[in-house]
Design a protein around this motif. Structure first.
Motif, PDB file in Angstrom:
ATOM      1  N   ILE A  39       0.733  -1.158  -0.066  1.00  0.00           N
ATOM      2  CA  ILE A  39       0.039  -0.220  -0.026  1.00  0.00           C
ATOM      3  C   ILE A  39       0.880   1.209   0.139  1.00  0.00           C
ATOM      4  CG2 ILE A  39      -0.192   0.378   2.528  1.00  0.00           C
ATOM      5  CD1 ILE A  39      -3.091   1.163   2.091  1.00  0.00           C
ATOM      6  N   ILE A  40       0.363   2.117  -0.605  1.00  0.00           N
ATOM      7  CA  ILE A  40       0.790   3.734  -0.542  1.00  0.00           C
ATOM      8  C   ILE A  40      -0.119   4.643  -0.082  1.00  0.00           C
ATOM      9  CG2 ILE A  40       1.935   5.689  -1.801  1.00  0.00           C
ATOM     10  CD1 ILE A  40       3.364   3.650  -3.447  1.00  0.00           C
ATOM     11  N   SER A  41       0.202   5.365   0.856  1.00  0.00           N
ATOM     12  CA  SER A  41      -1.217   6.261   1.321  1.00  0.00           C
ATOM     13  C   SER A  41      -0.660   7.654   1.992  1.00  0.00           C
ATOM     14  CB  SER A  41      -1.783   5.580   2.613  1.00  0.00           C
ATOM     15  OG  SER A  41      -2.887   6.219   3.089  1.00  0.00           O
ATOM     16  N   THR A  42      -1.332   8.687   1.680  1.00  0.00           N
ATOM     17  CA  THR A  42      -0.943   9.843   2.325  1.00  0.00           C
ATOM     18  C   THR A  42      -1.333   9.789   3.803  1.00  0.00           C
ATOM     19  OG1 THR A  42      -3.085  10.976   1.523  1.00  0.00           O
ATOM     20  CG2 THR A  42      -1.081  11.176   0.083  1.00  0.00           C
ATOM     21  N   LEU A  43      -0.698  10.511   4.539  1.00  0.00           N
ATOM     22  CA  LEU A  43      -0.735  10.727   6.122  1.00  0.00           C
ATOM     23  C   LEU A  43      -1.548  12.329   6.128  1.00  0.00           C
ATOM     24  CD1 LEU A  43       2.318   8.868   7.434  1.00  0.00           C
ATOM     25  CD2 LEU A  43      -0.020   7.883   6.910  1.00  0.00           C
ATOM     26  N   ASP A  44      -2.371  12.320   7.429  1.00  0.00           N
ATOM     27  CA  ASP A  44      -2.760  13.648   7.746  1.00  0.00           C
ATOM     28  C   ASP A  44      -1.998  14.040   8.948  1.00  0.00           C
ATOM     29  OD1 ASP A  44      -4.423  14.120   5.506  1.00  0.00           O
ATOM     30  OD2 ASP A  44      -6.444  13.505   6.662  1.00  0.00           O
ATOM     31  N   LYS A  45      -2.620  15.139   9.650  1.00  0.00           N
ATOM     32  CA  LYS A  45      -1.839  15.337  10.911  1.00  0.00           C
ATOM     33  C   LYS A  45      -2.434  14.760  12.010  1.00  0.00           C
ATOM     34  CE  LYS A  45      -2.150  19.331  14.120  1.00  0.00           C
ATOM     35  NZ  LYS A  45      -2.644  20.597  14.437  1.00  0.00           N
ATOM     36  N   GLY A  46      -1.423  13.960  12.836  1.00  0.00           N
ATOM     37  CA  GLY A  46      -1.892  13.044  13.880  1.00  0.00           C
ATOM     38  C   GLY A  46      -0.515  12.565  14.603  1.00  0.00           C
ATOM     39  N   VAL A  47      -0.691  11.281  14.885  1.00  0.00           N
ATOM     40  CA  VAL A  47       0.255  10.399  15.519  1.00  0.00           C
ATOM     41  C   VAL A  47       0.761   9.052  15.054  1.00  0.00           C
ATOM     42  CG1 VAL A  47       1.148   9.378  17.881  1.00  0.00           C
ATOM     43  CG2 VAL A  47      -0.489  11.489  17.780  1.00  0.00           C
TER      44      VAL A  47
END
Length: 81
Positions: A39-47
């Motif tokens: 998988i390849i995924s973008t990440l949002d603000k978080g932990v």
């Protein structure tokens, strides 16, 4: 076991064996365990949370980035707060 590498623009934040990784994907939090599908995924603000091979837990606060999983190797490129 997974091989995890977390990099930021400044340095390598972590590199080593882990049991699990939890990341804040754009569509919500998701967990990565051994033998996860590629998988390849973008990440949002978080932990980004991970459990090291010795069982200790660690986390890093991020403002965004992306993750790639392939053949039990997890590569995370992050922007730090």
């Amino acid at each position: 076991m997974l091989q995890l590498k977390i990099v930021s623009p400044e340095r390598i934040e972590f590199e080593g064996d882990v049991k699990r990784v939890v990341v804040p994907g754009t569509a919500g939090m998701f967990e990565i365990l051994s033998n996860h599908a590629p998988i390849i995924s973008t990440l949002d603000k978080g932990v980004v949370e991970y459990t090291k091979a010795d069982g200790t837990n660690a986390s890093i606060d991020i403002t965004g980035g992306f993750v790639e999983v392939q053949k039990n190797t997890v590569s995370v490129c992050i922007e730090l707060k």
